[in-house]
Design a protein around this motif. Structure first.
Motif, PDB file in Angstrom:
ATOM      1  N   SER A   1      57.203 -37.314  64.687  1.00  0.00           N
ATOM      2  CA  SER A   1      58.220 -36.412  64.141  1.00  0.00           C
ATOM      3  C   SER A   1      57.984 -36.134  62.657  1.00  0.00           C
ATOM      4  N   GLY A   2      58.352 -34.924  62.238  1.00  0.00           N
ATOM      5  CA  GLY A   2      58.258 -34.571  60.823  1.00  0.00           C
ATOM      6  C   GLY A   2      56.881 -34.072  60.419  1.00  0.00           C
ATOM      7  N   VAL A   3      56.356 -34.662  59.358  1.00  0.00           N
ATOM      8  CA  VAL A   3      55.093 -34.208  58.782  1.00  0.00           C
ATOM      9  C   VAL A   3      53.944 -34.318  59.785  1.00  0.00           C
TER      10      VAL A   3
ATOM     11  N   HIS B   1      55.863 -30.176  70.002  1.00  0.00           N
ATOM     12  CA  HIS B   1      57.059 -30.803  69.455  1.00  0.00           C
ATOM     13  C   HIS B   1      57.016 -32.296  69.755  1.00  0.00           C
TER      14      HIS B   1
END
Length: 202
Positions: A36-38, A92
């Motif tokens: 998740s994220g970067v 995702h």
């Protein structure tokens, strides 16, 4: 330096533009919640860069066939196809990270695809396999890692563990048996060219 293997059955070269054998390339992509994220943004950018780099030159565009397996959970996203036809999906992050199961799935796909090559008398070289991950597997990955290291040692594949930012480098070293490559700045074609230096007509 890898040793060349003895020749297998005589296969036809199919690329009329380059007169070179095909090169299967497998991407094993971590889409677990740990990305998740970067990390997932870096992964998406890296896959897009892979596509751009390989389609920038005619030779690689004609030779390389790509398949994508994601894990979080394990899913075959793209069956083997020409890199020119490959359209990177927007990935995702969610779920667990069954890295071992993804490696096994990838090896099975490669085995099936190489058999298709042989049945169609198509020449091919040693496949390149890129595992792009943060390195926090949630399944029993050790036996699968042994399988892929053995396949690499026997020149059945060229296997590269590729690290996103803040990856668990120690786990990636254990998986690949060599120093991981960082995704930021990687030149995929250099690794694919090295893989293509040895035939895998088995």
């Amino acid at each position: 330096m890898r040793k060349n293997k003895s020749a297998g059955p005589t296969l036809l070269r199919v690329d009329s533009l380059t007169d070179e054998p095909l090169c299967p390339c497998l991407l094993l992509l971590d889409t677990s919640a740990s990305m998740s994220g970067v990390a997932i943004a870096e992964l998406n950018a890296g896959v897009s860069a892979f596509k751009d780099e390989l389609t920038a030159g005619t030779a690689s565009t004609n030779r390389v066939e790509v398949s994508v397996v994601t894990f979080g959970p394990v899913q075959v996203r793209t069956a083997f196809q020409s890199v020119s036809d490959f359209v990177p999906a927007r990935l995702h992050a969610s779920g667990d990270a069954p890295m071992g199961a993804a490696i096994r799935q990838g090896l099975e796909l490669l085995s099936q695809h190489k058999e298709e090559y042989r049945q169609r008398c198509l020449a091919y070289v040693r496949p390149a396999v890129f595992l792009i991950t943060k390195g926090f597997p949630t399944d029993n990955w050790h036996s699968a890692a042994t399988l892929i290291r053995e396949a690499d040692y026997k020149d059945h594949v060229s296997f590269y563990a590729v690290a996103v930012s803040d990856a668990n480098m120690e786990v990636l070293r254990q998986v690949s048996g060599r120093e991981p490559v960082k995704l930021d700045g990687i030149k995929f074609l250099d690794f694919i060219s090295d893989s293509g230096s040895t035939s895998d007509e088995r």
